[in-house]
Scaffold this active site. Structure first.
Site, short mmCIF file in Angstrom:
data_model
loop_
_atom_site.label_atom_id
_atom_site.label_comp_id
_atom_site.label_asym_id
_atom_site.label_seq_id
_atom_site.Cartn_x
_atom_site.Cartn_y
_atom_site.Cartn_z
N HIS A 1 -75.21 55.46 -102.15
CA HIS A 1 -75.75 54.71 -103.29
C HIS A 1 -74.63 54.30 -104.27
CE1 HIS A 1 -79.30 56.37 -101.42
NE2 HIS A 1 -78.78 57.57 -101.59
N GLU B 1 -77.23 65.80 -96.14
CA GLU B 1 -78.07 65.96 -97.32
C GLU B 1 -77.74 67.35 -97.85
OE1 GLU B 1 -79.73 63.67 -98.59
OE2 GLU B 1 -80.64 62.35 -97.09
N HIS C 1 -74.87 62.86 -99.40
CA HIS C 1 -76.11 62.55 -100.08
C HIS C 1 -76.78 63.81 -100.63
CE1 HIS C 1 -76.87 58.29 -98.79
NE2 HIS C 1 -75.93 58.63 -97.91
#
Ligand code: ZN
Length: 309
Positions: free
Chosen positions: A103, A272, A196
């Site tokens: 992002h 993650e 992430h």
């Protein structure tokens, strides 16, 4: 800002959403908002890798900590984790690692850019990028990803590794997921690690994802497996996090819908680091100490992988 512009979207609705969207075993969306982006204004492969790291609380002076051995038994962590001194010549010297912090801080205010479809591999498209998730108290995933990537970069550089980060800062837009994958391919990276934080409805813990089928050769695919194993080991030893209770199996997962994995021809994994919607994980991920530990774990895993190449 991110939520007002682009509220968290269930992955099921964001079929194209990229990195970081995971579905729970119960079919619940992890509500990760990865979307796509437009190319950034500067060359990420070069602008993202300045010779001097910006000052951060997570990067104390590189003078007090000896080189971190791999897979050490867990020891109590001090509040601040000094960077180890720079080594002159190690097996990792000269190897190239691409870090992809998911992002970007400007994504939420530019939906017209990040929602543009781009190739995602396997004949599919996805939004250029997404906004990412956040803790319930508003700490954003893009900021977490960026902070962790900076510390991993500093640690790897201490071991002679050339590090490229896929975006130059945490205030821009994009780059698109296909461009992020292309950066690792163009650099002929020895390892690519996409960082992430998840936004699952329930559960906690980290999980490491690989492509079901990527562009790489069988040898590269096998290397991706070793990279996943080594970072998993680092996370168990150093991060303070535990394998995810809501996705994959024992902290591992395979995905066919993530562009960054599908389009990579290099040893690649996506992690993650935890579930930012879980209060315990969020507390760790929001703290300097927690981020330091996660970054140390990822760097340790990458170094263990590079040494075996
Ligand atoms: Zn993400």
């Amino acid at each position: 800002m991110l939520r007002s512009v682009a509220p968290l979207i269930p992955c099921a609705l964001l079929a194209a959403a990229l990195a970081g969207c995971t579905a729970t075993a119960q079919g619940q969306s992890t509500a990760k908002i990865d979307s796509v982006i437009a190319p950034v204004s500067s060359d990420p492969a070069t602008a993202a890798d300045p010779t001097t790291d910006p000052p951060t609380k997570a990067d104390p002076p590189a003078t007090t900590r000896p080189p971190a051995p791999t897979h050490q038994p867990k020891k109590p962590h001090p509040k601040v984790h000094p960077i180890p001194p720079k080594a002159s010549k190690l097996p990792t010297t000269g190897q190239v690692v691409v870090l992809d912090p998911g992002h970007n801080g400007g994504n939420g205010s530019h939906p017209e850019i990040i929602n543009q479809p781009v190739p995602a591999g396997n004949g599919t498209t996805k939004p250029c990028n997404t906004t990412g998730t956040a803790t319930d108290s508003g700490y954003s995933e893009h900021a977490f990803n960026w902070a962790v990537a900076l510390r991993v970069r500093t640690l790897l550089r201490q071991h002679g590794v050339t590090v490229i980060i896929t975006r130059p800062n945490d205030t821009g837009v994009g780059p698109c997921v296909d461009k992020r994958a292309a950066i690792g391919n163009a650099a002929h990276a020895n390892a690519v690690v996409s960082i992430h934080g998840d936004g699952a409805v329930t559960g906690h813990g980290f999980h490491i994802m690989r492509a079901v089928k990527d562009l790489g050769t069988p040898a590269v695919d096998a290397a991706s497996g070793r990279l996943a194993t080594d970072i998993h080991g680092g996370m168990l030893a150093e991060s303070g996090m535990t394998p995810a209770t809501y996705a994959g199996t024992d902290g591992y997962d395979s995905r066919s819908d993530l562009a960054g994995l599908n389009l990579s021809s290099r040893p690649t994994i996506m992690i993650e680091c935890g579930n930012m919607r879980n209060s315990s994980d969020a507390a760790r991920m929001s703290s300097v100490d927690g981020r330091d530990r996660i970054a140390d774990a990822i760097a340790q895993g990458i170094e263990a992988f590079l040494i075996t190449q």
